[in-house]
Write an enzyme that holds these catalytic residues in place. Structure first.
Site, short mmCIF file in Angstrom:
data_model
loop_
_atom_site.label_atom_id
_atom_site.label_comp_id
_atom_site.label_asym_id
_atom_site.label_seq_id
_atom_site.Cartn_x
_atom_site.Cartn_y
_atom_site.Cartn_z
N LYS A 277 38.85 43.44 -25.42
CA LYS A 277 38.45 42.18 -24.82
C LYS A 277 38.54 42.31 -23.30
O LYS A 277 39.58 42.74 -22.77
CB LYS A 277 39.35 41.06 -25.31
O1 G3P Z 1 41.27 33.16 -27.36
C1 G3P Z 1 40.13 32.70 -26.72
C2 G3P Z 1 39.94 31.20 -26.87
O2 G3P Z 1 39.76 30.89 -28.24
C3 G3P Z 1 41.08 30.39 -26.28
O3 G3P Z 1 40.99 29.07 -26.72
O4 G3P Z 1 42.13 26.84 -26.97
O5 G3P Z 1 43.04 28.52 -25.32
O6 G3P Z 1 40.86 27.35 -24.87
P1 G3P Z 1 41.80 27.90 -25.93
#
Ligand code: G3P
Length: 217
Positions: free
Chosen positions: A83
Protein backbone atom coordinates in the site's frame (compact mmCIF):
# COMPACT_ATOMS: atom_id res chain seq x y z
CA UNK A 1 -17.79 -7.19 -5.84
CA UNK A 2 -14.96 -8.24 -3.52
CA UNK A 3 -15.51 -7.73 0.21
CA UNK A 4 -12.36 -6.87 2.18
CA UNK A 5 -12.02 -6.37 5.93
CA UNK A 6 -10.32 -3.15 7.05
CA UNK A 7 -8.84 -4.37 10.32
CA UNK A 8 -5.92 -5.78 12.32
CA UNK A 9 -8.31 -7.40 14.83
CA UNK A 10 -7.35 -11.06 14.52
CA UNK A 11 -10.33 -12.42 16.45
CA UNK A 12 -12.79 -10.44 14.33
CA UNK A 13 -10.96 -11.55 11.18
CA UNK A 14 -11.04 -15.23 12.20
CA UNK A 15 -14.76 -15.04 12.94
CA UNK A 16 -15.68 -13.45 9.63
CA UNK A 17 -13.18 -15.42 7.53
CA UNK A 18 -15.04 -18.54 8.72
CA UNK A 19 -18.07 -17.35 6.69
CA UNK A 20 -16.08 -17.85 3.48
CA UNK A 21 -17.09 -14.34 2.39
CA UNK A 22 -13.93 -12.38 3.23
CA UNK A 23 -12.04 -11.80 -0.02
CA UNK A 24 -9.10 -9.92 1.47
CA UNK A 25 -7.87 -7.53 4.16
CA UNK A 26 -6.61 -3.96 4.20
CA UNK A 27 -4.55 -2.34 6.93
CA UNK A 28 -3.01 1.08 7.44
CA UNK A 29 -0.50 2.57 9.88
CA UNK A 30 -3.29 3.67 12.26
CA UNK A 31 -4.73 0.14 12.39
CA UNK A 32 -1.27 -1.32 12.94
CA UNK A 33 -0.64 1.12 15.79
CA UNK A 34 -4.05 0.20 17.26
CA UNK A 35 -3.07 -3.50 17.26
CA UNK A 36 -0.15 -2.78 19.59
CA UNK A 37 1.88 -5.48 17.79
CA UNK A 38 4.92 -5.44 15.48
CA UNK A 39 3.71 -4.76 11.94
CA UNK A 40 5.58 -7.62 10.28
CA UNK A 41 4.14 -10.07 12.83
CA UNK A 42 0.50 -9.00 12.45
CA UNK A 43 0.68 -8.80 8.62
CA UNK A 44 2.21 -12.30 8.46
CA UNK A 45 -0.56 -13.65 10.72
CA UNK A 46 -3.29 -11.99 8.63
CA UNK A 47 -1.77 -13.42 5.43
CA UNK A 48 -2.09 -16.87 6.94
CA UNK A 49 -5.78 -16.36 7.71
CA UNK A 50 -7.01 -15.28 4.25
CA UNK A 51 -6.00 -16.39 0.76
CA UNK A 52 -6.91 -13.08 -0.84
CA UNK A 53 -4.94 -9.82 -1.05
CA UNK A 54 -3.66 -8.28 2.21
CA UNK A 55 -2.73 -4.61 1.92
CA UNK A 56 0.26 -3.58 4.05
CA UNK A 57 1.17 0.12 3.95
CA UNK A 58 4.69 1.51 3.85
CA UNK A 59 5.59 4.16 6.41
CA UNK A 60 8.29 5.83 4.29
CA UNK A 61 7.34 8.90 2.29
CA UNK A 62 10.41 8.89 0.02
CA UNK A 63 10.87 6.70 -3.05
CA UNK A 64 13.89 4.74 -1.84
CA UNK A 65 12.32 4.14 1.56
CA UNK A 66 9.10 2.95 -0.07
CA UNK A 67 11.02 0.50 -2.22
CA UNK A 68 12.97 -0.90 0.73
CA UNK A 69 9.93 -1.20 3.00
CA UNK A 70 7.70 -2.48 0.20
CA UNK A 71 10.09 -5.28 -0.70
CA UNK A 72 10.33 -6.31 2.97
CA UNK A 73 6.52 -6.40 3.23
CA UNK A 74 6.11 -8.28 -0.06
CA UNK A 75 8.56 -10.92 1.20
CA UNK A 76 6.22 -11.80 4.07
CA UNK A 77 3.71 -13.68 1.92
CA UNK A 78 2.60 -14.09 -1.69
CA UNK A 79 -0.73 -12.37 -0.98
CA UNK A 80 0.78 -9.14 0.37
CA UNK A 81 -0.24 -6.04 -1.58
CA UNK A 82 2.04 -3.05 -1.00
CA UNK A 83 0.00 0.00 0.00
CA UNK A 84 1.48 3.30 -1.15
CA UNK A 85 0.29 6.88 -0.59
CA UNK A 86 -1.14 8.97 -3.44
CA UNK A 87 1.99 11.14 -3.78
CA UNK A 88 4.62 11.69 -6.51
CA UNK A 89 7.01 9.30 -4.77
CA UNK A 90 4.20 6.85 -4.10
CA UNK A 91 3.28 6.72 -7.80
CA UNK A 92 6.90 6.36 -8.95
CA UNK A 93 7.24 3.47 -6.49
CA UNK A 94 3.97 2.03 -7.82
CA UNK A 95 5.44 2.06 -11.33
CA UNK A 96 8.55 0.28 -10.07
CA UNK A 97 6.56 -2.47 -8.36
CA UNK A 98 4.28 -2.81 -11.41
CA UNK A 99 7.37 -3.48 -13.55
CA UNK A 100 8.41 -6.11 -10.99
CA UNK A 101 4.98 -7.75 -11.05
CA UNK A 102 4.34 -6.86 -7.39
CA UNK A 103 0.75 -5.90 -6.51
CA UNK A 104 0.08 -2.40 -5.17
CA UNK A 105 -2.75 -0.41 -3.61
CA UNK A 106 -2.57 3.36 -3.98
CA UNK A 107 -4.29 4.82 -0.92
CA UNK A 108 -5.52 8.20 0.31
CA UNK A 109 -7.16 8.90 -3.05
CA UNK A 110 -9.63 11.82 -2.99
CA UNK A 111 -10.11 12.80 -6.64
CA UNK A 112 -10.66 11.14 -10.00
CA UNK A 113 -7.50 12.81 -11.30
CA UNK A 114 -5.53 11.10 -8.53
CA UNK A 115 -7.15 7.78 -9.45
CA UNK A 116 -6.25 8.40 -13.11
CA UNK A 117 -2.59 8.87 -12.16
CA UNK A 118 -2.69 5.70 -10.04
CA UNK A 119 -4.12 3.71 -12.95
CA UNK A 120 -1.54 5.14 -15.36
CA UNK A 121 1.10 4.07 -12.82
CA UNK A 122 -0.08 0.48 -13.04
CA UNK A 123 -1.61 0.23 -9.57
CA UNK A 124 -3.42 -3.04 -8.87
CA UNK A 125 -5.92 -1.22 -6.64
CA UNK A 126 -6.75 2.41 -5.94
CA UNK A 127 -8.44 3.30 -2.62
CA UNK A 128 -10.76 6.32 -2.78
CA UNK A 129 -11.73 7.30 0.79
CA UNK A 130 -15.52 7.72 0.66
CA UNK A 131 -16.22 8.41 4.35
CA UNK A 132 -13.51 11.01 4.77
CA UNK A 133 -14.86 12.96 1.77
CA UNK A 134 -18.36 12.79 3.28
CA UNK A 135 -16.88 14.02 6.57
CA UNK A 136 -15.84 17.29 4.88
CA UNK A 137 -19.11 17.73 3.01
CA UNK A 138 -17.99 16.34 -0.34
CA UNK A 139 -19.68 13.55 -2.33
CA UNK A 140 -17.62 10.48 -1.50
CA UNK A 141 -19.74 8.04 -3.46
CA UNK A 142 -19.86 10.44 -6.39
CA UNK A 143 -16.12 9.98 -6.61
CA UNK A 144 -16.59 6.22 -7.01
CA UNK A 145 -19.03 6.84 -9.89
CA UNK A 146 -16.56 9.26 -11.52
CA UNK A 147 -13.58 6.91 -11.22
CA UNK A 148 -15.67 4.03 -12.63
CA UNK A 149 -16.52 6.15 -15.67
CA UNK A 150 -12.90 7.24 -16.19
CA UNK A 151 -11.53 3.70 -15.83
CA UNK A 152 -14.17 2.32 -18.20
CA UNK A 153 -13.46 5.06 -20.76
CA UNK A 154 -9.83 3.93 -21.03
CA UNK A 155 -10.10 0.22 -20.08
CA UNK A 156 -7.73 0.62 -17.12
CA UNK A 157 -7.10 -2.66 -15.27
CA UNK A 158 -6.70 -0.93 -11.90
CA UNK A 159 -9.44 -2.05 -9.51
CA UNK A 160 -11.50 0.49 -7.53
CA UNK A 161 -11.25 -0.47 -3.82
CA UNK A 162 -13.80 1.77 -2.10
CA UNK A 163 -12.42 2.57 1.33
CA UNK A 164 -13.33 4.59 4.41
CA UNK A 165 -16.66 2.79 4.29
CA UNK A 166 -18.77 3.51 7.36
CA UNK A 167 -22.20 1.84 6.83
CA UNK A 168 -24.02 -0.94 4.96
CA UNK A 169 -25.59 1.87 2.90
CA UNK A 170 -22.09 2.77 1.73
CA UNK A 171 -21.56 -0.85 0.66
CA UNK A 172 -24.83 -0.81 -1.29
CA UNK A 173 -24.00 2.51 -2.95
CA UNK A 174 -20.50 1.35 -3.83
CA UNK A 175 -21.90 -1.80 -5.46
CA UNK A 176 -24.32 0.33 -7.52
CA UNK A 177 -21.47 2.67 -8.46
CA UNK A 178 -19.47 -0.27 -9.79
CA UNK A 179 -16.63 -0.46 -7.28
CA UNK A 180 -14.58 -3.63 -7.78
CA UNK A 181 -14.17 -4.03 -4.03
CA UNK A 182 -15.03 -2.40 -0.73
CA UNK A 183 -13.05 -2.60 2.49
CA UNK A 184 -15.10 -2.35 5.65
CA UNK A 185 -14.62 -2.51 9.43
CA UNK A 186 -15.76 -5.80 11.05
CA UNK A 187 -18.90 -4.19 12.52
CA UNK A 188 -20.06 -3.08 9.06
CA UNK A 189 -19.34 -6.53 7.64
CA UNK A 190 -21.41 -8.13 10.43
CA UNK A 191 -24.27 -5.72 9.69
CA UNK A 192 -24.42 -6.87 6.06
CA UNK A 193 -25.96 -10.16 7.14
CA UNK A 194 -28.80 -8.58 9.07
CA UNK A 195 -32.30 -7.24 8.40
CA UNK A 196 -35.07 -7.02 11.01
CA UNK A 197 -37.57 -8.68 8.67
CA UNK A 198 -35.23 -11.65 8.21
CA UNK A 199 -34.97 -12.12 11.96
CA UNK A 200 -38.74 -11.64 12.43
CA UNK A 201 -39.56 -14.02 9.62
CA UNK A 202 -37.23 -16.72 10.94
CA UNK A 203 -38.72 -16.43 14.40
CA UNK A 204 -42.18 -16.91 12.90
CA UNK A 205 -41.07 -19.91 10.82
CA UNK A 206 -39.53 -21.55 13.88
CA UNK A 207 -42.60 -20.88 15.97
CA UNK A 208 -44.94 -22.33 13.36
CA UNK A 209 -42.64 -25.33 12.83
CA UNK A 210 -42.63 -26.05 16.55
CA UNK A 211 -46.42 -26.02 16.55
CA UNK A 212 -46.48 -28.43 13.61
CA UNK A 213 -44.70 -30.96 15.83
CA UNK A 214 -42.80 -32.46 12.90
CA UNK A 215 -39.17 -33.54 12.40
CA UNK A 216 -37.22 -33.60 9.13
CA UNK A 217 -34.71 -36.26 10.28
O1 G3P B 1 -7.81 1.75 5.64
C1 G3P B 1 -8.20 2.68 4.68
C2 G3P B 1 -9.55 3.30 4.99
O2 G3P B 1 -10.54 2.28 4.96
C3 G3P B 1 -9.59 4.04 6.31
O3 G3P B 1 -10.91 4.31 6.66
O4 G3P B 1 -12.52 5.01 8.46
O5 G3P B 1 -10.06 5.51 8.73
O6 G3P B 1 -11.43 6.76 7.03
P1 G3P B 1 -11.24 5.45 7.78
Amino acid sequence: MQLFLDTTDIDALKGLAATGLVDGVTTNPSLIAKSGRPMLEVIAEICGLVEGPVSAEVAATDYEGMLNEGLKLAALASNVVIKLPMTRDGLIATQHFAREGIQTNVTLCFSSNQALLAAKSGATFVSPFVGRLDDVGEDGMGLIHDIRAVFDNYAFDTEILAASIRTPAHVHAASIAGADAVTVPPAVFEALFKHPLTEKGLEQFMSDWAKAGQSIL
